[in-house]
Write a protein that holds these residues in place. Structure first.
Motif, PDB file in Angstrom:
ATOM      1  N   LYS A   1      -3.180   2.647  -1.647  1.00 19.66           N
ATOM      2  CA  LYS A   1      -4.177   3.530  -1.091  1.00 19.66           C
ATOM      3  C   LYS A   1      -4.734   4.494  -1.175  1.00 19.66           C
ATOM      4  CE  LYS A   1      -0.744   6.074   2.098  1.00 19.66           C
ATOM      5  NZ  LYS A   1      -0.150   6.612   3.295  1.00 19.66           N
TER       6      LYS A   1
ATOM      7  N   GLN B   1      -7.113  -0.774  -7.763  1.00 25.34           N
ATOM      8  CA  GLN B   1      -6.205  -1.432  -7.066  1.00 25.34           C
ATOM      9  C   GLN B   1      -6.337  -3.374  -7.732  1.00 25.34           C
ATOM     10  OE1 GLN B   1      -6.443  -2.407  -2.897  1.00 25.34           O
ATOM     11  NE2 GLN B   1      -6.227   0.599  -2.802  1.00 25.34           N
TER      12      GLN B   1
ATOM     13  N   ARG C   1       0.603  -1.337   0.038  1.00 27.32           N
ATOM     14  CA  ARG C   1      -0.168  -0.017   0.221  1.00 27.32           C
ATOM     15  C   ARG C   1       0.541   1.458  -0.001  1.00 27.32           C
ATOM     16  NH1 ARG C   1      -5.164   0.451   1.322  1.00 27.32           N
ATOM     17  NH2 ARG C   1      -4.879   2.109   2.691  1.00 27.32           N
ATOM     18  N   GLU C   2       1.700   1.265   0.796  1.00 26.34           N
ATOM     19  CA  GLU C   2       2.466   1.760   0.691  1.00 26.34           C
ATOM     20  C   GLU C   2       4.011   2.711  -0.267  1.00 26.34           C
ATOM     21  OE1 GLU C   2       2.369   3.837   3.119  1.00 26.34           O
ATOM     22  OE2 GLU C   2       0.678   3.193   4.059  1.00 26.34           O
TER      23      GLU C   2
END
Lengths: 231, 385
Positions: free
Chosen positions: A144, A151, A100-101
């Motif tokens: 994110k 996604q 996510r990062e």
């Protein structure tokens, strides 16, 4: 078309000889030819994910064999299994399993890092896939910050970056609405046209009722492959 | 090769993802290394200064003891020593300490007859008459004087006298000349009211260095009230003092090191659920255990090497550019607290290497071992997350 994957008497027992021992698969016989699309139907806990894990070389069977392009891979050492996962398979996970990062672009590149492909080639491949999946303008955004549908497309892009023969998708529509499911089906149809072999575990009728897309349909229940439908 | 570079690239971008956490580790790590390296640099530099001082020092210094205390020695004793086989020159030296209560500065005043060859000058000349003096850098800076300026000193009779600065010392070893004022010998005797025929000590030159200890014994036998001190004895004393002081400091800072190790261990063994999940993802998409370990190795190396180099640079600047302000009072001792002097950079690479080994290797190990534990498990757990 030749048989690409074939399992015989495949068993998987988790936590063997422990109080919480669980028989996930019992004597499963599964096969799929090159270029086909197979769907594994069945309720949660029926063993679909376990079967995908074994076929995708992510776990070893307790007993039985898995033949991949006529080679038994069940007992191969870990590094060969990792090579197979990298070179032969593309995985689309139920929860996407993205970092996510990291940016969208970096997530897509992940399968290529442990290869001898140069940075330039990696980036050009990623750009091409992003263009095909219409994500090119968002490539520096962190995962994110993306919507569920985006996604999902990133997960597909990551599964395709290493140009795999086989795509394994585990409940790919679990978090998608109808429109995004339609979009996914279009992508899967395109991949089939390109000769990819696809195995999908799902209990979403929107997928397993796609007769034009699905070549084989399996039903799983309590770790058994109960029914085989050749469409 | 491309594979290694690709994984390195990912390792660096991985570190940037957890900026705050990694920055906190780097700060603690850097401070620990900086503190310990400062002690090592300072000790090594002082030891090296001491060696420089002793390079210019006589082979044996002969003092006279009276009631167990240092007293003036008769110059006639020099002749007796000179007659001993193996002895070269014997020079009576006249010197003393001077304390300026206004500036609160300690100086060493020394008398010279000719130009001393073992003290290189920065500029100017040695004192040619009773009105001139030559100064160390520390004194010149303390009084703000240079060649041609005048310096006022108050002698033993409490009378002020004006000296013209004729030269300034060059400083290979600042410790040697930093607090030194040279006057003509006759002027120094007048200044301190020293009687003729006596000196502060005798500087003895020995032809064969291996004979120094034997000659010192012979001098002691010939002059029972004397105290001959060999060069190696002085060096040994310096070494003991600095080692002892640095030992105390390092013991104190060992607690910092232990705290750091606990932090590193905690960080490493407490591999978070997120990190476990990430390793699972990487394995699932085709990374093998070695790739994951290489990634963790690069991450550990990047953090530990960055922190170690930063720590070493900070320690270098602290010790050699800012006079080791935080440690010098403990390590140097009273006599060199003022005037200020800058240490000559001297680093023991072996010590630095050991420090690197003791900090970088455990940190990398702490990073790799738990990652290895996670990476050897089947990646299918990630399918179930």
């Amino acid at each position: 078309m030749p048989t690409l994957i074939e399992t015989k008497d495949l068993c998987k027992i988790y936590n063997r000889h422990k109080p919480d021992e669980l028989q996930a698969l019992s004597d499963v016989a599964f096969s799929i030819d090159q270029g086909q699309v197979a769907v594994l139907k069945g309720p949660s806990g029926s063993g679909k994910t376990s079967l995908l894990s074994l076929i995708g070389c992510m776990a070893r069977p307790t007993s039985g064999s898995i033949r991949l392009a006529d080679k038994d891979v069940a007992k191969l050492p870990e590094r060969f299994l990792a090579e197979l996962r990298r070179d032969l398979f593309g995985f689309i996970f139920q929860q996407f399993n993205l970092m996510r990062e990291l940016s969208l672009f970096d997530n897509i590149l992940l399968p290529l890092y442990p290869t001898e492909i140069s940075g330039k080639e990696m980036k050009s491949r990623a750009d091409e896939i992003l263009r095909q999946l219409e994500l090119g303008d968002r490539k520096q955004q962190k995962v994110k910050q993306l919507s569920g549908g985006e996604q999902q497309r990133v997960a597909i892009a990551r599964a395709l970056i290493n140009q795999p023969e086989i795509i394994i998708a585990d409940e790919p529509t679990a978090h998608l609405d109808r429109a995004l499911t339609e979009e996914l089906l279009t992508i899967l149809a395109r991949l089939k046209q390109n000769g990819k072999t696809i195995i999908i575990a799902t209990h979403d009728p929107a997928i397993y009722q796609q007769q034009e897309l699905i070549d084989r349909s399996y039903l799983m229940h309590d770790g058994n492959l109960l029914e085989v439908e050749r469409l | 090769m491309a594979r290694r570079l690709n994984i390195l690239e990912h390792a660096l971008s991985s570190l940037l993802r957890r900026k705050q956490k990694n920055l906190a580790i780097i700060v603690v790590y850097t401070l620990t290394v900086a503190t310990i390296a400062s002690v090592l640099f300072l000790t090594q530099s002082l030891r090296s200064e001491a060696v420089n001082v002793l390079a210019a020092a006589p082979d044996i210094v002969v003092q006279r003891l009276a009631a167990g205390r240092h007293d003036l020695i008769p110059i006639a004793d020099a002749e007796q020593i000179r007659r001993m086989p193996g002895v070269g020159k014997v020079e009576p030296r006249v010197w003393g300490y001077y304390y300026d209560s206004l500036k609160k500065v300690n100086f060493t005043l020394m008398g010279v007859k000719d130009s001393p060859t073992n003290l290189p000058l920065l500029q100017g000349t040695f004192p040619a008459n009773n009105e001139q003096c030559t100064l160390g850098k520390g004194i010149a800076e303390a009084y703000g004087v240079t060649i041609g300026d005048s310096l006022v000193l108050v002698d033993s009779s409490n009378s002020s006298k004006l000296y013209q600065v004729s030269g300034l010392f060059i400083a290979d070893s600042e410790l040697l000349t930093n607090d030194l004022i040279l006057l003509q010998e006759a002027e120094l005797r007048r200044f301190f009211k020293l009687p003729d025929g006596r000196a502060t000590d005798l500087a003895v030159e020995v032809y064969n260095q291996r004979e120094v200890a034997t000659l010192a014994k012979k001098i002691k036998l010939a002059l029972p009230d004397s105290r001959p001190i060999g060069k190696t004895e002085i060096l040994h004393t310096y070494d003991t003092v600095f080692n002892w002081r640095s030992g105390i400091m390092l013991t104190l800072f060992a607690s910092a090191l232990i705290a750091f190790c606990i932090l590193a261990w905690d960080k490493a063994t407490g591999i978070s659920a997120d990190e476990k999940r990430e390793i699972g993802i990487l394995k699932a998409i085709g990374w093998d255990t070695n790739d994951v370990l290489l990634l963790k190795f690069w991450e550990g190396l990047a953090i530990s090497l960055t922190a170690f180099l930063l720590g070493a640079i900070i320690a270098y600047l602290h010790v050699f550019f800012y006079g080791a302000g935080l440690l010098a009072p403990v390590l140097q001792g009273w006599s060199v607290l003022f005037p200020q002097f800058n240490l000559t950079p001297a680093i023991d690479l072996y010590q630095l290497f050991v420090l690197a080994l003791l900090t970088i290797v455990p940190y990398i190990a702490c990073t790799i071992v738990p990652a290895w534990k996670t990476a050897v498990t089947d990646p299918d757990s990630v399918m179930r997350s």
